[in-house]
Design an enzyme around this catalytic site. Structure first.
Site: not given
Ligand code: 5GP
Ligand code: ZN
Length: 116
Positions: A33, A89, A95-96, A102-104
């Site tokens: 991330d 998310n 908070g998406q 994606h899975l964190h």
């Molecule tokens: P969400 O909030 O949608 O669950 O998480 C999106 C995640 O994608 C966030 O943790 C953010 O830091 C990450 N992210 C957004 N843009 C990029 C990118 O261009 N590259 C990488 N490696 N991570 C990203």
């Protein structure tokens, strides 16, 4: 395979945006991330563009099983032997921010529960 030319994660799959890869197979990509919330923070995504976890269909069952297994592989390889968290998310209340599933995979510190 479904892709979205405006999607940042599709651009990472295509190699148009760089990412630090931690896992790859035919259907799944894992990368660090950009803004980690813990000492270890990676994302596991399907290479196919699927906007949200609510857009899954039975045809995705195999890929999602592989995504979950890959999340565990990444955690083991990262040495998260005390434990880790896998989070998905879905939509704005969760908070998406990126509308490509994606899975964190988060770990490397004590994580609180319940999450914020
Ligand atoms: P969400 O909030 O949608 O669950 O998480 C999106 C995640 O994608 C966030 O943790 C953010 O830091 C990450 N992210 C957004 N843009 C990029 C990118 O261009 N590259 C990488 N490696 N991570 C990203
Ligand atoms: Zn996408």
């Amino acid at each position: 395979m479904e892709t979205d030319k405006d999607c940042i994660f599709c651009k990472i799959v295509a190699g148009d945006i760089p990412a630090e890869k931690v896992y790859e197979d035919e259907k799944v990509l894992g990368f660090k991330d950009l803004n980690p919330v813990a000492p270890f923070h990676a994302l596991l995504i399907p290479k196919e563009h699927i906007a949200t976890l609510r857009d899954l269909h039975p045809e995705h069952d195999g890929m999602m099983g592989g995504l979950m297994r890959a999340a565990s592989e990444v955690a083991v390889k990262a040495g998260l032997d005390e434990g880790h968290r896998v989070v998905g998310n879905c939509l704005k209340a969760a908070g998406q921010e990126v509308y490509h599933i994606h899975l964190h995979v988060i770990g490397g510190r004590q994580l609180k529960w319940p999450p914020g």
